[in-house]
Structure formats: C-alpha cells, structure tokens
Scaffold this motif. Structure first.
Motif: not given
Length: 219
Positions: A75-79, A103-117
C-alpha cells in the motif's frame, strides 16, 4: 409557584443546552468516512481518493486483507503533491491516523504483486476535523452540567471507537479463517482426486505387468 416556575425554566435550559451539545459534537463536526471493499486480481493496482478541505484535519486510514494468498498487500498513501506519507510491503493490516498539511486530494493505493492469487481487502478512509467546539458560557449549575455531559459524551465516543475496532478485528479473523477453511477443503478434494487416480493407475499397471508376465510364461 415562583419556585416551581424557576425550576421548570432551569430544566428546560438544561435540555436545550444538552441538545445543542449533541448537535455540535455529532452534527457539526464535519467528518466524512468511507468504508469500502475491493477485490484485486494478480498484478493489479487500485487507488482511491479522499478530499481534504483544510490544513490540520485528521485523516484516518484502516485496511485489512480478508482473503487471498498469505493475506498480505502493498500500500501507498500520497499527498496532493505526490509526497509519500505512508507505505508498506507485504502488510496484512494497518490502522493509521495522520495530520493533513496540504489541502487537496490524497490517494490511497493498493497493489497485489502476486500473479497467482486474487485478494479481498476491506478498508476505511476518514477525514475529520477534531477540535472541540466551545459552548456559550453558562451560569451556575448549568455550566457544570454541560461540562460533565460533554466529557461523558466524549468518553462514550471513545468507547464506541474501541468497539468498532474490535468488530473490525473479529470481522477480519472471520474472513481469514473462512478463507483458510475453503483453501483446505480445496486441497483435500484435489489430493483425494490425485490419490484415487494414483491408486487406479497402480492397479492398472499391476494387472498389465501380471498379464504380460504370464503371457510370456505360457509361451
């Protein structure tokens, strides 16, 4: 009669102050929260966004992996300026609170590095302004009453927050245990199929070997 009228006025004043206090705490606090569930396939990345309208607002971020693989996610959280505030690799769950300095839009990202699941993720994003509202100064026992009532409500709010966190914990445990049970059932099923095929193959091979041996002996 005068004493009864005065007592009635004091009672109504307390009710009005209590109602005002409840409105200030729960209606005018200006908080927003988002409870979501996302399903990530292998090598997939998904981002969600939350708007912050003022500097100093509190941003809460909670997530937990409910099913899939080892129950881990990146996961990554960016300003709004794309500065990384929070990040993690292979985390099962997290619960964070930080102060928004932009002030502004904050992003919350998830990344699934598993190629099988594929993985199922529950998460909450909350933006809240936490300063206490100052009430009009009252006189005598009314001020003391409202002050104690305010503290009681804040204690109740804290207890409710702990209850919500406990519910999230048991919700995550339930999903993970359910996922483990399904995975175990699937493995047992396919193991039984392979075992049956192996037994049938061995039996066929034994019959073939014996048939070939006695066929040669008969000649």
């Amino acid at each position: 009669m005068a004493g009864s009228s005065l007592a009635s006025r004091i009672c109504w004043s307390k009710l009005i102050v209590a109602s005002t206090l409840l409105c200030l705490l729960f209606g005018a606090q200006g908080s927003s929260a988002t409870a979501l569930t996302t399903y990530l396939q292998g090598n997939e990345k998904s981002c969600f966004y939350a708007d912050v309208d003022g500097i100093g607002e509190k941003v809460g971020f909670y997530f937990s992996v409910q099913s899939g693989g080892s129950f881990d996610i990146d996961y990554t959280v960016q300003s709004p300026s794309e500065k990384v505030i929070l990040e993690g690799t292979g985390e099962r769950q997290g619960d964070y609170i930080f102060t928004a300095n932009t002030v502004g839009e904050y992003s919350f990202c998830f990344e699934n590095e598993s190629s099988m699941t594929a993985k199922l993720i529950d998460f909450d994003i909350m933006v809240e302004s936490e300063p206490r509202r100052s009430l009009p100064v009252q006189q005598g026992s009314i001020a003391e009453h409202t002050s104690s009532l305010e503290e009681s409500i804040y204690k109740l709010n804290g207890m409710l927050s702990n209850l919500v966190r406990t519910q999230k914990y048991f919700h995550t445990r339930h999903h993970r245990n359910h996922s483990t049970v399904l995975s175990t059932e699937s493995r047992i099923f396919w193991y039984s199929i392979l075992e049956s095929l192996a037994i049938a193959g061995i039996a066929f091979a034994q019959v073939w070997v014996l048939k070939s041996y006695f066929g040669r002996t008969g000649r």
